[in-house]
Write an enzyme that holds these catalytic residues in place. Sequence first.
Site, PDB file in Angstrom:
ATOM      1  N   HIS A  52       0.847  -1.205   0.000  1.00 22.44           N
ATOM      2  CA  HIS A  52       0.000   0.000   0.000  1.00 22.44           C
ATOM      3  C   HIS A  52       0.874   1.244   0.000  1.00 22.44           C
ATOM      4  O   HIS A  52       1.673   1.443   0.926  1.00 22.44           O
ATOM      5  CB  HIS A  52      -0.877  -0.045   1.261  1.00 22.44           C
ATOM      6  CG  HIS A  52      -1.892   1.027   1.411  1.00 22.44           C
ATOM      7  ND1 HIS A  52      -3.133   0.996   0.830  1.00 22.44           N
ATOM      8  CD2 HIS A  52      -1.831   2.188   2.113  1.00 22.44           C
ATOM      9  CE1 HIS A  52      -3.813   2.083   1.176  1.00 22.44           C
ATOM     10  NE2 HIS A  52      -3.058   2.816   1.947  1.00 22.44           N
ATOM     11  N   ASP A 105       1.035   5.099   0.323  1.00 21.32           N
ATOM     12  CA  ASP A 105       0.290   6.285   0.773  1.00 21.32           C
ATOM     13  C   ASP A 105       0.881   7.537   0.142  1.00 21.32           C
ATOM     14  O   ASP A 105       1.943   8.007   0.546  1.00 21.32           O
ATOM     15  CB  ASP A 105       0.332   6.400   2.305  1.00 21.32           C
ATOM     16  CG  ASP A 105      -0.638   5.438   2.964  1.00 21.32           C
ATOM     17  OD1 ASP A 105      -0.234   4.732   3.901  1.00 21.32           O
ATOM     18  OD2 ASP A 105      -1.804   5.384   2.513  1.00 21.32           O
ATOM     19  N   HIS A 143      -2.860   4.615  -2.810  1.00 23.92           N
ATOM     20  CA  HIS A 143      -3.880   5.402  -2.105  1.00 23.92           C
ATOM     21  C   HIS A 143      -3.547   6.867  -2.283  1.00 23.92           C
ATOM     22  O   HIS A 143      -2.578   7.364  -1.697  1.00 23.92           O
ATOM     23  CB  HIS A 143      -3.851   4.987  -0.621  1.00 23.92           C
ATOM     24  CG  HIS A 143      -4.844   5.720   0.231  1.00 23.92           C
ATOM     25  ND1 HIS A 143      -4.803   5.647   1.606  1.00 23.92           N
ATOM     26  CD2 HIS A 143      -5.884   6.536  -0.069  1.00 23.92           C
ATOM     27  CE1 HIS A 143      -5.781   6.381   2.111  1.00 23.92           C
ATOM     28  NE2 HIS A 143      -6.439   6.936   1.105  1.00 23.92           N
ATOM     29  N   GLY A 148      -2.854  11.134   7.232  1.00 26.05           N
ATOM     30  CA  GLY A 148      -1.674  11.981   7.393  1.00 26.05           C
ATOM     31  C   GLY A 148      -0.542  11.282   8.107  1.00 26.05           C
ATOM     32  O   GLY A 148       0.616  11.511   7.800  1.00 26.05           O
ATOM     33  N   ASP A 193      -8.664   1.145   6.449  1.00 30.10           N
ATOM     34  CA  ASP A 193      -7.286   1.631   6.406  1.00 30.10           C
ATOM     35  C   ASP A 193      -6.982   2.506   7.617  1.00 30.10           C
ATOM     36  O   ASP A 193      -7.623   3.531   7.816  1.00 30.10           O
ATOM     37  CB  ASP A 193      -7.105   2.458   5.120  1.00 30.10           C
ATOM     38  CG  ASP A 193      -5.689   2.959   4.927  1.00 30.10           C
ATOM     39  OD1 ASP A 193      -5.435   3.612   3.904  1.00 30.10           O
ATOM     40  OD2 ASP A 193      -4.836   2.689   5.804  1.00 30.10           O
ATOM     41  N   GLY A 194      -5.998   2.020   8.422  1.00 28.45           N
ATOM     42  CA  GLY A 194      -5.524   2.886   9.504  1.00 28.45           C
ATOM     43  C   GLY A 194      -5.836   2.343  10.883  1.00 28.45           C
ATOM     44  O   GLY A 194      -6.964   1.928  11.157  1.00 28.45           O
ATOM     45  N   GLY A 195      -4.789   2.349  11.735  1.00 29.69           N
ATOM     46  CA  GLY A 195      -5.011   1.960  13.133  1.00 29.69           C
ATOM     47  C   GLY A 195      -5.149   0.480  13.364  1.00 29.69           C
ATOM     48  O   GLY A 195      -5.609   0.045  14.424  1.00 29.69           O
ATOM     49  N   SER A 244       2.355   0.583  10.143  1.00 29.24           N
ATOM     50  CA  SER A 244       3.361   0.576  11.223  1.00 29.24           C
ATOM     51  C   SER A 244       3.306  -0.688  12.072  1.00 29.24           C
ATOM     52  O   SER A 244       4.265  -0.999  12.778  1.00 29.24           O
ATOM     53  CB  SER A 244       3.174   1.813  12.115  1.00 29.24           C
ATOM     54  OG  SER A 244       1.851   1.836  12.627  1.00 29.24           O
TER      55      SER A 244
HETATM   56  C1  DX5 Z   1      -3.540   7.281   6.505  1.00 25.17           C
HETATM   57  C2  DX5 Z   1      -2.949   6.223   5.560  1.00 25.17           C
HETATM   58  C3  DX5 Z   1      -2.840   4.862   6.186  1.00 25.17           C
HETATM   59  C4  DX5 Z   1      -1.800   4.799   7.303  1.00 25.17           C
HETATM   60  C5  DX5 Z   1      -1.799   3.402   7.907  1.00 25.17           C
HETATM   61  O1  DX5 Z   1      -2.624   8.005   7.138  1.00 25.17           O
HETATM   62  O2  DX5 Z   1      -3.839   6.110   4.457  1.00 25.17           O
HETATM   63  O3  DX5 Z   1      -2.551   3.876   5.174  1.00 25.17           O
HETATM   64  O4  DX5 Z   1      -0.526   5.094   6.771  1.00 25.17           O
HETATM   65  O5  DX5 Z   1      -0.789   3.378   8.869  1.00 25.17           O
HETATM   66  P1  DX5 Z   1      -1.024   2.583  10.240  1.00 25.17           P
HETATM   67  O6  DX5 Z   1      -1.307   1.151   9.861  1.00 25.17           O
HETATM   68  O7  DX5 Z   1       0.289   2.741  10.948  1.00 25.17           O
HETATM   69  O8  DX5 Z   1      -2.175   3.219  10.930  1.00 25.17           O
HETATM   70 ZN    ZN Z   2      -3.614   4.444   3.125  1.00 27.13          ZN
END
Ligand code: DX5
Ligand code: ZN
Length: 241
Positions: free
Chosen positions: A45, A47, A76, A160, A193-195, A216
């Site tokens: 993915h 970003d 993305h 972000g 997506d995210g968290g 992460s």
């Molecule tokens: C929003 C991005 C996500 C983010 C995911 O900031 O679209 O893809 O990088 O990162 P984690 O998995 O660390 O939340």
């Molecule tokens: Zn993303």
Amino acid sequence: MASFPALQMLRQAAPTISVGMLTADLAHLGDELALLERTGVQLVHYDVMDGRFCPMLTVGAPIVAAVNTPLLKDVHLMIEEPLDRLPEFVKAGADIITIHAESTRHPHRALQALATMSNANDPDRGLVRGVALNPGTPIDALDPLLADCELVLLLAVNPGWGGQSFIEHTAARLAQVRERITHTGRDIILGVDGGVKRDNLARIAAMGPDVIVTGSAVFDGKQPEANAHAMLDTLRGPTTP
Ligand code: DX5
Ligand code: ZN
């Protein structure tokens, strides 16, 4: 709707993870993607952030193009006015291009434009068109776009940064979007997506997404291979003895 190999690959892999590369060692991106390939991860993915649609400025098409990989390139776009930039990301080898409904007055036209473009890796593979929504955007924004996309991505963090916490109301949003997808009768991939971390992945998978983006929690600077293996095992049951 006629299906195509890239969409079929996603459907067959679901539920699966798409691994965010922002916290990977970007100076050795080829090695980092090779590491993912060894774990059975099938999507990487990217970003792409322009510092205007969201606060961070990250990577562009050259980084997407930089590494040849068998992983599907899941791009993305968190950029303002993506329409004019679509060709450069298609040329860079994207297999999935996700635009934000909030990022242009013409999201429908952007999806129509993507439908005229072909996958630079392999024209027969097809190009998956995604629509993403920020956590504060009503689900209704999807309704005029569902007939022209093959993937919906719900952000569970405000875009972000990696490493944020999963926004819990995303669960209800996933259920609402699943219902609307079912109503269309089309094969649309549902992504979140995210968290997403190792310790909440099972709970989030139970909310029914097909693709779960996690960055992460895999590229944590310590043990990315073990993290990826553990998360894939959570989704499909242990495969490695
Ligand atoms: C929003 C991005 C996500 C983010 C995911 O900031 O679209 O893809 O990088 O990162 P984690 O998995 O660390 O939340
Ligand atoms: Zn993303």
